[in-house]
Design a protein around this motif. Structure first.
Motif, PDB file in Angstrom:
ATOM      1  N   ARG A 288      -5.399   3.090 -12.408  1.00 15.06           N
ATOM      2  CA  ARG A 288      -4.452   1.403 -12.194  1.00 15.06           C
ATOM      3  C   ARG A 288      -3.850   1.274 -10.563  1.00 15.06           C
ATOM      4  O   ARG A 288      -4.102   0.680 -10.020  1.00 15.06           O
ATOM      5  N   VAL A 289      -3.420   2.523 -10.223  1.00 16.61           N
ATOM      6  CA  VAL A 289      -2.732   2.468  -9.536  1.00 16.61           C
ATOM      7  C   VAL A 289      -3.638   2.967  -8.261  1.00 16.61           C
ATOM      8  O   VAL A 289      -4.099   2.093  -6.742  1.00 16.61           O
TER       9      VAL A 289
ATOM     10  N   ILE B 142       3.978   5.859  -5.644  1.00  9.77           N
ATOM     11  CA  ILE B 142       3.485   5.209  -7.638  1.00  9.77           C
ATOM     12  C   ILE B 142       2.471   7.097  -7.232  1.00  9.77           C
ATOM     13  O   ILE B 142       2.621   7.766  -8.236  1.00  9.77           O
ATOM     14  N   GLU B 143       1.000   6.466  -6.756  1.00 11.51           N
ATOM     15  CA  GLU B 143       0.348   7.817  -7.047  1.00 11.51           C
ATOM     16  C   GLU B 143       0.400   8.942  -6.973  1.00 11.51           C
ATOM     17  O   GLU B 143       0.621  10.499  -7.248  1.00 11.51           O
ATOM     18  N   ALA B 144       1.769   9.346  -6.015  1.00  8.99           N
ATOM     19  CA  ALA B 144       2.392  10.625  -5.803  1.00  8.99           C
ATOM     20  C   ALA B 144       3.085  11.748  -7.268  1.00  8.99           C
ATOM     21  O   ALA B 144       2.641  12.085  -7.381  1.00  8.99           O
ATOM     22  N   ILE B 145       4.204  10.645  -7.265  1.00 12.24           N
ATOM     23  CA  ILE B 145       4.213  10.548  -8.641  1.00 12.24           C
ATOM     24  C   ILE B 145       3.658  10.908  -9.926  1.00 12.24           C
ATOM     25  O   ILE B 145       3.617  11.985 -10.423  1.00 12.24           O
TER      26      ILE B 145
ATOM     27  N   LEU C 281       1.676  -1.293   0.332  1.00 10.04           N
ATOM     28  CA  LEU C 281      -0.047  -0.435   0.298  1.00 10.04           C
ATOM     29  C   LEU C 281       0.983   1.168   0.237  1.00 10.04           C
ATOM     30  O   LEU C 281       0.849   1.996  -0.385  1.00 10.04           O
ATOM     31  N   ALA C 282       1.702   1.448   1.165  1.00 13.23           N
ATOM     32  CA  ALA C 282       2.436   2.525   0.836  1.00 13.23           C
ATOM     33  C   ALA C 282       3.453   2.942  -0.182  1.00 13.23           C
ATOM     34  O   ALA C 282       3.570   4.013  -0.892  1.00 13.23           O
TER      35      ALA C 282
END
Lengths: 145, 145
Positions: free
Chosen positions: B131-132, A100-103, A94-95
């Motif tokens: 996807r994320v 990745i979501e932030a990027i 999850l972390a």
DNA sequence: TCTAACGTTAACGTCAACGTTAACTTTTGC
DNA sequence: GCAAAAGTTAACGTTGACGTTAACGTTAGA
């Protein structure tokens, strides 16, 4: 899988063979399978990738290094998907996903900023176009008189 | 006119002095007035221009040579505007204006194509984003159970 | 089977777009 | 009025993104 040779790929993409090998060297495309004699055997996926890269390079004006960052995200994601996840690792996953979501969010922002500026630029050109057509109209009238 | 020194311009634009002189050398900006001792004295117009150039360079990914073409059109237009036009030259002017119009139209098309591809690219990133977030949702649920 | 066409690696070359440095003059603050 | 800060030209250095060439192995077709 159809075994595409490097020259086939080069022709379809409009890249040189040198460039394709160079992109592989940089890690922009995954290393293709090899034939018995060491020849590179490509798939359709490689071509897709190369076209995306060309888009980012030519249209968005990204450097190859920047593109590498984009590619890395997708790769990272694929990797995560493959892995079997033990119960006690769920938090770690999850972390990672949140990182990745932030990027990806930042990447989207970048693109949106580019889009905004590109629209500005478009307006600049439209203004010039107006000046030209106005000029044409003016001189056309003068001609009549 | 306020007399801006090159360092002022550099700071406001975020370019180096070297780069500004280089752009002048290439013809991307008009040569500024000089002081008694030969120092460059800039105006607001120069700054506008430089910012436009940076946009075209960073956002649109144009090469300096390509930008030179854009700049040339505006310059050309200004020139035409200045000139006193004799009656018998009206046809020639009209022809020139139509040439410029053709160039500008092609430039607009180019930018529109770039805009289209950039929107495509944006969608690619959005798909990755989905996807994320889906992944995050899935693992969050697993955690609960 | 053999040769022409195509593939490979590895190293050096090139061009755009500046950065850096040197050697010098101008301008500014005290 | 003079040092220090900022300006000038001119030349060489650097980095990214490939191109080119050499020297060699592989593959396909007559």
């Amino acid at each position: 899988m159809e075994h595409l040779k490097i020259d086939d790929v080069a022709k379809e993409c409009g890249l040189t063979k040198r460039t394709i090998r160079y992109y592989e060297e940089l890690g922009l495309i995954p290393p293709p399978e090899r034939s018995e004699g060491g020849m590179r055997l490509y798939t359709r996926t490689h071509i897709e990738r190369l076209k995306q890269i060309m888009n980012a390079r030519d249209v968005l004006g990204f450097s190859l290094q920047e593109i590498l960052d984009f590619v890395a995200v997708g790769e990272n994601l694929d990797e995560l998907k493959e892995q079997y996840v033990k119960i006690e690792e769920v938090d770690a996953k999850l972390a990672q996903l949140r990182d990745i979501e932030a990027i990806v969010s930042r990447q989207l922002d970048m693109v949106d900023q580019k889009l905004a500026k590109m629209n500005e630029f478009r307006k600049d050109i439209e203004r010039i176009q107006k000046r030209v057509t106005d000029g044409i109209a003016k001189f056309s009238k003068e001609k009549e008189s």
